[in-house]
Design a protein around this motif. Structure first.
Motif, PDB file in Angstrom:
ATOM      1  N   ASP A 154      -1.444  12.101   1.099  1.00 11.08           N
ATOM      2  CA  ASP A 154      -3.087  12.738   1.902  1.00 11.08           C
ATOM      3  C   ASP A 154      -4.000  11.651   2.363  1.00 11.08           C
ATOM      4  OD1 ASP A 154      -1.359  14.806   0.602  1.00 11.08           O
ATOM      5  OD2 ASP A 154      -3.159  15.266  -0.983  1.00 11.08           O
ATOM      6  N   GLY A 155      -3.792  11.116   3.515  1.00  7.92           N
ATOM      7  CA  GLY A 155      -4.520  10.040   4.136  1.00  7.92           C
ATOM      8  C   GLY A 155      -5.211   9.445   3.257  1.00  7.92           C
ATOM      9  N   VAL A 156      -4.915   9.198   2.021  1.00 11.81           N
ATOM     10  CA  VAL A 156      -5.859   8.331   0.795  1.00 11.81           C
ATOM     11  C   VAL A 156      -4.892   7.255   0.972  1.00 11.81           C
ATOM     12  CG1 VAL A 156      -6.376   7.458  -1.396  1.00 11.81           C
ATOM     13  CG2 VAL A 156      -7.152  10.068  -0.291  1.00 11.81           C
ATOM     14  N   VAL A 157      -5.102   5.833   1.299  1.00 13.60           N
ATOM     15  CA  VAL A 157      -4.143   4.516   1.093  1.00 13.60           C
ATOM     16  C   VAL A 157      -4.889   4.096  -0.070  1.00 13.60           C
ATOM     17  CG1 VAL A 157      -4.190   2.480   2.193  1.00 13.60           C
ATOM     18  CG2 VAL A 157      -3.592   4.575   3.683  1.00 13.60           C
ATOM     19  N   THR A 167       1.247  -0.877   0.178  1.00 17.66           N
ATOM     20  CA  THR A 167      -0.312   0.181   0.209  1.00 17.66           C
ATOM     21  C   THR A 167       0.917   1.275   0.016  1.00 17.66           C
ATOM     22  OG1 THR A 167      -0.108  -0.002   2.676  1.00 17.66           O
ATOM     23  CG2 THR A 167      -2.211  -1.050   1.227  1.00 17.66           C
ATOM     24  N   GLU A 187       0.254   5.589   0.921  1.00 21.11           N
ATOM     25  CA  GLU A 187      -0.511   6.466   1.357  1.00 21.11           C
ATOM     26  C   GLU A 187      -0.274   7.837   0.749  1.00 21.11           C
ATOM     27  OE1 GLU A 187      -2.515   8.990   5.563  1.00 21.11           O
ATOM     28  OE2 GLU A 187      -1.837   6.446   5.274  1.00 21.11           O
TER      29      GLU A 187
END
Length: 102
Positions: free
Chosen positions: A7-10, A3, A5
């Protein structure tokens, strides 16, 4: 599962993503020297942060429905409900919802 990440988006790198124009992006399996995943499309390669900034938002392409999922939906319980008359035919649905206009 790899994964990344932003800006807080995974982002699950095993998934295929579509940008706002419909171009599909997949992870190439490679990383930049800065540790960013390199994404590929038919026209080339870009680091994921660049794809995210210049072509985003990125939308995960839905995974195909598996045979197991289909059997769970259309399994014995569904067939029993249908046999018991709990599942409407398209005609009876039209009569109930549309007042008989199909």
């Amino acid at each position: 599962m790899a994964t990344y990440e932003i800006d807080g988006v995974v982002f699950d790198l095993a998934r295929t993503y579509s940008d706002v124009t419909g171009i599909e992006w997949t992870w190439s399996g490679r990383w930049t020297a800065a540790g960013e995943p390199i994404m590929r499309t038919v026209s080339g390669f870009l680091p994921l942060p660049d794809v995210y900034r210049w072509h985003g938002p990125l939308i995960a392409i839905p995974e195909p429905v598996t045979g197991r999922q289909m059997r769970a939906v259309f399994g014995a319980d569904f067939l029993a409900s249908q046999a018991a008359g709990y599942v409407e035919s398209p005609e009876s649905w039209a009569a109930r919802v549309l007042g008989g206009v199909a």
